[in-house]
Write a protein that holds these residues in place. Structure first.
Motif, short mmCIF file in Angstrom:
data_model
loop_
_atom_site.label_atom_id
_atom_site.label_comp_id
_atom_site.label_asym_id
_atom_site.label_seq_id
_atom_site.Cartn_x
_atom_site.Cartn_y
_atom_site.Cartn_z
N ALA A 8 0.69 -1.33 0.10
CA ALA A 8 0.06 0.09 0.04
C ALA A 8 0.78 1.45 -0.04
O ALA A 8 0.66 2.31 -0.81
CB ALA A 8 -0.81 -0.03 1.33
N ALA A 9 2.00 1.16 0.83
CA ALA A 9 2.95 2.39 0.77
C ALA A 9 3.48 2.50 -0.62
O ALA A 9 3.78 3.75 -1.08
CB ALA A 9 3.84 2.17 1.70
N ALA A 10 3.95 1.58 -1.16
CA ALA A 10 4.34 1.40 -2.52
C ALA A 10 3.28 2.32 -3.70
O ALA A 10 3.61 3.06 -4.51
CB ALA A 10 4.99 0.38 -3.20
N LEU A 13 2.99 5.89 -4.02
CA LEU A 13 3.83 6.85 -4.34
C LEU A 13 3.24 7.17 -5.94
O LEU A 13 3.84 8.56 -6.26
CB LEU A 13 5.15 6.12 -4.52
N ILE A 14 2.77 6.41 -6.63
CA ILE A 14 2.50 7.02 -7.95
C ILE A 14 1.68 8.12 -8.28
O ILE A 14 2.01 9.05 -9.02
CB ILE A 14 1.84 5.53 -8.94
N PRO A 15 0.45 8.28 -7.52
CA PRO A 15 -0.14 9.45 -7.48
C PRO A 15 0.44 10.85 -7.21
O PRO A 15 0.04 11.76 -7.56
CB PRO A 15 -1.46 9.21 -6.34
N ARG A 31 6.36 2.33 -24.72
CA ARG A 31 6.82 2.34 -23.49
C ARG A 31 7.28 3.80 -23.23
O ARG A 31 8.20 4.19 -24.37
CB ARG A 31 7.94 1.38 -23.24
N ILE A 32 7.20 4.08 -22.19
CA ILE A 32 7.52 5.66 -22.08
C ILE A 32 8.63 5.64 -20.64
O ILE A 32 8.34 5.01 -19.77
CB ILE A 32 6.67 6.95 -22.13
N VAL A 33 9.54 6.59 -20.70
CA VAL A 33 10.16 7.01 -19.59
C VAL A 33 10.01 8.47 -19.15
O VAL A 33 10.53 9.13 -20.05
CB VAL A 33 11.94 6.40 -19.75
N LEU A 34 9.77 8.47 -17.99
CA LEU A 34 9.35 9.93 -17.50
C LEU A 34 10.17 10.25 -16.31
O LEU A 34 10.67 9.42 -15.40
CB LEU A 34 8.00 10.05 -16.86
N LEU A 35 10.91 11.63 -16.27
CA LEU A 35 11.60 12.08 -15.16
C LEU A 35 10.59 13.09 -14.37
O LEU A 35 9.80 13.71 -14.95
CB LEU A 35 12.86 12.81 -15.67
N GLY A 36 10.80 12.91 -13.04
CA GLY A 36 9.92 13.70 -12.25
C GLY A 36 10.20 13.91 -10.78
O GLY A 36 11.47 13.53 -10.57
N THR A 37 9.54 14.24 -9.96
CA THR A 37 9.79 14.25 -8.45
C THR A 37 8.63 13.58 -7.78
O THR A 37 7.38 13.66 -8.27
CB THR A 37 10.02 15.43 -8.07
N PRO A 42 13.91 13.45 -6.90
CA PRO A 42 13.75 12.97 -8.18
C PRO A 42 13.34 11.46 -8.41
O PRO A 42 13.79 10.58 -7.53
CB PRO A 42 15.36 13.04 -8.68
N ALA A 43 12.75 11.08 -9.31
CA ALA A 43 12.14 10.08 -9.45
C ALA A 43 12.00 9.60 -11.09
O ALA A 43 11.90 10.80 -11.91
CB ALA A 43 10.97 9.83 -8.84
N ILE A 44 12.45 8.31 -11.63
CA ILE A 44 12.03 7.82 -12.93
C ILE A 44 10.76 6.69 -12.97
O ILE A 44 10.74 6.00 -12.02
CB ILE A 44 13.15 7.23 -13.48
N LEU A 45 10.08 7.26 -13.93
CA LEU A 45 8.62 6.19 -14.10
C LEU A 45 8.83 5.62 -15.18
O LEU A 45 8.89 6.30 -16.38
CB LEU A 45 7.46 7.10 -13.85
N LEU A 46 8.92 4.36 -15.25
CA LEU A 46 8.80 3.60 -16.70
C LEU A 46 7.46 3.15 -16.93
O LEU A 46 6.95 2.37 -15.98
CB LEU A 46 9.69 2.57 -16.73
N ALA A 47 6.65 3.37 -18.09
CA ALA A 47 5.45 2.96 -17.92
C ALA A 47 5.28 2.34 -19.48
O ALA A 47 5.80 2.63 -20.47
CB ALA A 47 4.33 4.27 -18.13
N GLU A 48 4.98 0.98 -19.36
CA GLU A 48 4.68 0.11 -20.55
C GLU A 48 3.05 -0.41 -20.63
O GLU A 48 2.63 -1.07 -19.41
CB GLU A 48 5.55 -0.85 -20.56
N ARG A 49 2.69 -0.45 -21.87
CA ARG A 49 1.34 -0.99 -22.01
C ARG A 49 1.32 -2.46 -21.47
O ARG A 49 2.22 -3.28 -22.01
CB ARG A 49 0.92 -1.14 -23.38
N ALA A 50 0.39 -2.88 -20.93
CA ALA A 50 0.42 -4.47 -20.48
C ALA A 50 -0.04 -5.32 -21.56
O ALA A 50 -0.42 -4.72 -22.68
CB ALA A 50 -0.87 -4.52 -19.29
#
Length: 327
Positions: A8-10, A13-15, A31-37, A42-50
């Motif tokens: 639940a803690a993990a 984080l996404i929102p 697939r996209i790779v996003l840089l954010g916070t 700093p955080a990197i989010l990798l999003a790939e279609r299921a």
């Protein structure tokens, strides 16, 4: 107050992710790779279609769940679309996330082509080409499977998509490949189709065609970067298929960042520059007056699906010592 579980803690984080910029996009835009916070760190989010669900219940309702279906083009039995995979109330504001190709009505050869099957590597010698494969090509051309190509060449369909055209005996045209979504530049895929009908495949290219092929290569590159100015010539690669899907000579132009699936792999794709180089190195046989050396004189190794007619009718019988049976 109860403590959150690790899961639940993990998930919380996404929102909290706040976008700064896009770092990368690959797998043809899947697939996209996003840089954010997150919390100012700093955080990197990798999003790939299921992957698509493949159970019968989901597949039965797949087409009825699509929304915002937009036709991109139609030619003979081939149609292609963009669509959204969710039909929620706000789906109208969502960009399409699916590229659809429809073949209707399809034939047995289409079913074989798109079915999951084992692959075999074969070597096609000049003798096998002349004795078995060229007659096979002739038979396929006579079955009318090139109608959609002739529709384009003769100006009946897809003329609004033609990017560049030269007419005449050595003419050719350039247009988007039906598998490209026409917006993702790193998955750009264009098609150069020759007007002449005597060149069925790379096998028909001869030394006398070198100047023409080089001219065509430069014109295809020039037209591509002119229409898509964010791309430079050295970001494009040109290749042809052997065996091709259809027997009318055509050249694929793709972005170098387009991930090389089976259609660009060794055993399917031949680089156009390498073909030109091979033609330049070929020498005419001195005993044959007027002989023009060409790609019909070399052995080519490629893969075939076990359901393909070339495997079942030609190469499997040859492997088993029975000789090809042209049915």
């Amino acid at each position: 107050m109860a403590l959150k579980s690790p899961a639940a803690a993990a998930e919380a984080l996404i929102p909290q992710f706040k976008l700064e910029r896009l770092l990368n996009q690959d797998q043809a835009g899947r697939r996209i790779v996003l840089l954010g916070t997150i919390a100012s760190k700093p955080a990197i989010l990798l999003a790939e279609r299921a992957a698509f669900a493949t159970d019968t219940a989901h597949l039965s309702s797949f087409t009825s769940s699509l929304a915002n279906i937009k036709n991109l083009g139609a030619n003979d039995i081939y149609n292609w679309f963009l669509a959204s995979s969710t039909s929620t109330s706000d789906s109208a504001s969502q960009p399409p996330d699916l590229k659809l190709n429809l073949i209707y009505p399809c034939g047995e050869q289409h079913i074989k082509k798109y079915s999951q099957q084992g692959l075999r590597m074969v070597t096609e010698t000049p003798e096998i080409y002349h004795n078995y494969v060229k007659p096979f090509m002739q038979r396929k051309r006579e079955e009318g499977r090139l109608n959609w190509v002739f529709n384009i060449i003769e100006g009946r369909t897809e003329q609004e998509d033609v990017i560049y055209r030269e007419r005449g005996e050595e003419g050719f045209l350039l247009l988007p490949d039906l598998n490209w979504d026409r917006k993702t530049m790193t998955s750009l895929h264009l098609l150069g189709i020759v007007e002449r009908r005597d060149i069925w495949s790379v096998r028909d290219l001869q030394k006398k065609h070198i100047t023409w092929v080089k001219h065509m290569r430069e014109k295809l590159l020039d037209a591509s970067v002119k229409l898509y100015p964010d791309i430079e010539k050295d970001q494009l690669k040109l290749y042809v298929h052997y065996q091709p899907t259809y027997y009318h000579f055509h050249i694929h132009i793709v972005h170098v960042a387009l991930e090389a699936g089976g259609t660009q792999a060794t055993g399917k794709a031949l680089g156009l520059e390498n073909i030109i180089g091979q033609l330049e190195m070929l020498q005419a046989k001195p005993t044959e007056a007027g002989y023009e050396a060409g790609m019909a004189d070399v052995s080519l190794t490629y893969h075939l699906g076990e359901a393909s007619e070339l495997w079942t009718d030609v190469f499997q019988p040859l492997k088993e010592g029975h000789g090809g049976e042209m049915k």
